[in-house]
Design a protein around this motif. Sequence first.
Motif, PDB file in Angstrom:
ATOM      1  N   VAL A   5     -68.615 -27.218 -16.923  1.00  0.00           N
ATOM      2  CA  VAL A   5     -67.428 -27.933 -16.455  1.00  0.00           C
ATOM      3  C   VAL A   5     -67.535 -28.292 -14.976  1.00  0.00           C
ATOM      4  O   VAL A   5     -67.446 -29.465 -14.591  1.00  0.00           O
ATOM      5  CB  VAL A   5     -66.148 -27.114 -16.717  1.00  0.00           C
ATOM      6  CG1 VAL A   5     -64.917 -27.849 -16.184  1.00  0.00           C
ATOM      7  CG2 VAL A   5     -65.976 -26.839 -18.205  1.00  0.00           C
ATOM      8  N   LEU A   6     -67.732 -27.280 -14.132  1.00  0.00           N
ATOM      9  CA  LEU A   6     -67.681 -27.506 -12.684  1.00  0.00           C
ATOM     10  C   LEU A   6     -68.905 -28.274 -12.179  1.00  0.00           C
ATOM     11  O   LEU A   6     -68.764 -29.268 -11.444  1.00  0.00           O
ATOM     12  CB  LEU A   6     -67.554 -26.164 -11.956  1.00  0.00           C
ATOM     13  CG  LEU A   6     -67.452 -26.233 -10.431  1.00  0.00           C
ATOM     14  CD1 LEU A   6     -66.262 -27.078  -9.999  1.00  0.00           C
ATOM     15  CD2 LEU A   6     -67.355 -24.825  -9.844  1.00  0.00           C
ATOM     16  N   LEU A   7     -70.113 -27.837 -12.543  1.00  0.00           N
ATOM     17  CA  LEU A   7     -71.332 -28.478 -12.040  1.00  0.00           C
ATOM     18  C   LEU A   7     -71.439 -29.950 -12.447  1.00  0.00           C
ATOM     19  O   LEU A   7     -71.730 -30.800 -11.584  1.00  0.00           O
ATOM     20  CB  LEU A   7     -72.562 -27.691 -12.499  1.00  0.00           C
ATOM     21  CG  LEU A   7     -73.918 -28.277 -12.084  1.00  0.00           C
ATOM     22  CD1 LEU A   7     -74.032 -28.358 -10.571  1.00  0.00           C
ATOM     23  CD2 LEU A   7     -75.069 -27.453 -12.665  1.00  0.00           C
ATOM     24  N   PRO A   8     -71.221 -30.323 -13.725  1.00  0.00           N
ATOM     25  CA  PRO A   8     -71.291 -31.759 -14.061  1.00  0.00           C
ATOM     26  C   PRO A   8     -70.283 -32.597 -13.283  1.00  0.00           C
ATOM     27  O   PRO A   8     -70.592 -33.725 -12.879  1.00  0.00           O
ATOM     28  CB  PRO A   8     -70.995 -31.778 -15.567  1.00  0.00           C
ATOM     29  CG  PRO A   8     -71.354 -30.429 -16.053  1.00  0.00           C
ATOM     30  CD  PRO A   8     -71.028 -29.502 -14.930  1.00  0.00           C
ATOM     31  N   ARG A   9     -69.090 -32.031 -13.052  1.00  0.00           N
ATOM     32  CA  ARG A   9     -68.075 -32.796 -12.317  1.00  0.00           C
ATOM     33  C   ARG A   9     -68.488 -32.985 -10.855  1.00  0.00           C
ATOM     34  O   ARG A   9     -68.305 -34.072 -10.272  1.00  0.00           O
ATOM     35  CB  ARG A   9     -66.738 -32.050 -12.400  1.00  0.00           C
ATOM     36  CG  ARG A   9     -65.613 -32.736 -11.648  1.00  0.00           C
ATOM     37  CD  ARG A   9     -65.362 -34.151 -12.193  1.00  0.00           C
ATOM     38  NE  ARG A   9     -64.298 -34.807 -11.473  1.00  0.00           N
ATOM     39  CZ  ARG A   9     -63.006 -34.617 -11.714  1.00  0.00           C
ATOM     40  NH1 ARG A   9     -62.633 -33.799 -12.695  1.00  0.00           N
ATOM     41  NH2 ARG A   9     -62.099 -35.246 -11.017  1.00  0.00           N
ATOM     42  N   VAL A  10     -69.052 -31.953 -10.245  1.00  0.00           N
ATOM     43  CA  VAL A  10     -69.499 -32.039  -8.854  1.00  0.00           C
ATOM     44  C   VAL A  10     -70.617 -33.063  -8.709  1.00  0.00           C
ATOM     45  O   VAL A  10     -70.597 -33.913  -7.808  1.00  0.00           O
ATOM     46  CB  VAL A  10     -69.950 -30.650  -8.349  1.00  0.00           C
ATOM     47  CG1 VAL A  10     -70.705 -30.765  -7.038  1.00  0.00           C
ATOM     48  CG2 VAL A  10     -68.745 -29.727  -8.176  1.00  0.00           C
ATOM     49  N   ARG A  11     -71.598 -33.024  -9.603  1.00  0.00           N
ATOM     50  CA  ARG A  11     -72.725 -33.962  -9.520  1.00  0.00           C
ATOM     51  C   ARG A  11     -72.268 -35.398  -9.743  1.00  0.00           C
ATOM     52  O   ARG A  11     -72.766 -36.325  -9.095  1.00  0.00           O
ATOM     53  CB  ARG A  11     -73.799 -33.570 -10.530  1.00  0.00           C
ATOM     54  CG  ARG A  11     -74.382 -32.177 -10.327  1.00  0.00           C
ATOM     55  CD  ARG A  11     -75.637 -31.978 -11.139  1.00  0.00           C
ATOM     56  NE  ARG A  11     -76.740 -32.767 -10.602  1.00  0.00           N
ATOM     57  CZ  ARG A  11     -77.962 -32.794 -11.113  1.00  0.00           C
ATOM     58  NH1 ARG A  11     -78.233 -32.080 -12.194  1.00  0.00           N
ATOM     59  NH2 ARG A  11     -78.899 -33.527 -10.577  1.00  0.00           N
ATOM     60  N   GLU A  12     -71.332 -35.585 -10.654  1.00  0.00           N
ATOM     61  CA  GLU A  12     -70.830 -36.932 -10.926  1.00  0.00           C
ATOM     62  C   GLU A  12     -70.071 -37.486  -9.724  1.00  0.00           C
ATOM     63  O   GLU A  12     -70.197 -38.668  -9.381  1.00  0.00           O
ATOM     64  CB  GLU A  12     -69.916 -36.894 -12.163  1.00  0.00           C
ATOM     65  CG  GLU A  12     -69.357 -38.241 -12.583  1.00  0.00           C
ATOM     66  CD  GLU A  12     -70.420 -39.201 -13.092  1.00  0.00           C
ATOM     67  OE1 GLU A  12     -70.128 -40.412 -13.179  1.00  0.00           O
ATOM     68  OE2 GLU A  12     -71.543 -38.734 -13.398  1.00  0.00           O
ATOM     69  N   ASP A  13     -69.298 -36.632  -9.053  1.00  0.00           N
ATOM     70  CA  ASP A  13     -68.539 -37.082  -7.881  1.00  0.00           C
ATOM     71  C   ASP A  13     -69.479 -37.454  -6.734  1.00  0.00           C
ATOM     72  O   ASP A  13     -69.254 -38.442  -6.028  1.00  0.00           O
ATOM     73  CB  ASP A  13     -67.567 -35.974  -7.439  1.00  0.00           C
ATOM     74  CG  ASP A  13     -66.549 -36.466  -6.439  1.00  0.00           C
ATOM     75  OD1 ASP A  13     -65.606 -37.167  -6.849  1.00  0.00           O
ATOM     76  OD2 ASP A  13     -66.693 -36.169  -5.237  1.00  0.00           O
ATOM     77  N   ILE A  14     -70.549 -36.671  -6.536  1.00  0.00           N
ATOM     78  CA  ILE A  14     -71.518 -36.988  -5.481  1.00  0.00           C
ATOM     79  C   ILE A  14     -72.257 -38.279  -5.808  1.00  0.00           C
ATOM     80  O   ILE A  14     -72.513 -39.110  -4.926  1.00  0.00           O
ATOM     81  CB  ILE A  14     -72.507 -35.819  -5.301  1.00  0.00           C
ATOM     82  CG1 ILE A  14     -71.770 -34.566  -4.798  1.00  0.00           C
ATOM     83  CG2 ILE A  14     -73.616 -36.190  -4.323  1.00  0.00           C
ATOM     84  CD1 ILE A  14     -72.645 -33.332  -4.720  1.00  0.00           C
TER      85      ILE A  14
END
Length: 441
Positions: A231-240
């Motif tokens: 949940v957290l890691l995919p969202r962070v990478r997508e935002d970057i």
Amino acid sequence: MGKRKNRHQNPEPFLPEGNESVASKKQSKAPKQHQKEEKLISSGMSSKILKEALLQQKEVQEEADPQQNMNHSFFVVEEPPKVEEEDVDEFSGFDETQSQLSDYEEQIDEDDERLLEAFLSKEAGRQQTLADIIVKKIKEKDATVVSESRPLPKLDDTIIEMYKGVGTALSRYTAGKIPKAFKHIPSVQLWEDVLYLTEPENWSPNAMYQATRIFASNLGPKKAERFYKLVLLPRVREDIRKNKRLHFALYQALKKSLYKPAAFFKGILFPLCESRTCTLREAVIIGSILQKVSIPPLHSSVALLKLAQMEYCGTTSYFIKLLLEKKYALPYRVVDAIVHHFMRFLEDTRMMPVIWHQSLLAFIQRYKNELLKEDKDDLRILLEKQKHKLVTPEISRELNNSRNRGEKEDDFMSLASPVSVINKTIEEDRFDIPDVPMEED
């Protein structure tokens, strides 16, 4: 001077035994509103009643219709929530100007970014998410939903509708209270299926921060690792990837995830490096959290051992460098693993990035006295193959001015080179030569 006013005192401060006339008058009055509220059931007692009611409801429904057992299996409570509701509900959101802060921009060099692309994997796919896992599991069990893009798990219709509504609320969330139904997800047995219904990929950044606070406090290390990774890691990478920077709320969520260091490393750092698609921008942003947050030495030692053993990606050197600069007292096993990690590039014909040389320099500077003599000889051979005009001379100087593992400071001084001993003697004798007359022939 004016006369002092006399106090009016009660001549009978205590009622005599058997005289209850005054007390009966006071009790005859109707209780006030706030007195009624004090007699209400406390929140702790109400949660116990709710839990018992759910269990009884589950038993009745199992007796009535055994086929519906799976629909209500998520009511099984594994552990009571520990999150402090007042702390969560006091969240007032993040200032929009904070989300634009990017103090890490200065550390990103475009030349280094291009050079590191040579070490990225070209075949690695998209980061796996929770939705991918749940959809795959549903389609394996039910062949009739293969054509659906987002099938629903087999849960009660009321539960599905409720958590869909929770997901809609979280997609617009900025500040204030989190829905109570969401806070109970960590204590549910099928928590991943219920979380999938809320569509985490559509949560607002502030909702992701609040969710991380709740799950980091209430989930065990294994489940927290799953939440971070899916949940957290995919969202962070997508935002970057989209914005070339990270939203401040997501940045704070990453910091909050280090509440469980083992889950952070296994759910954030290791999957990021193992994907072999971690860019320099992602490494600098996530690495800045490692710099700012204190991490227990044991977890950092295990992280260094794991990073040194995994398949190399250019940004892996950056994380190794950050953990080395925390100056932990590393076990010899970890030190030897890092030496072996660098020696793997002895026959590598590629031009190593600057960060690789910098991480080697950081390792030698901090742990040069913990290396074996054989390791130092191997590293000197490595420096002849992998050179950098500015960093390599510094590494050689550190290796030459260090003692070997197990030697004491006195032993190292006694093992100085003969040339340096002769020079030192000449310097001392220069001032101690007696005035002896020269003999004439």
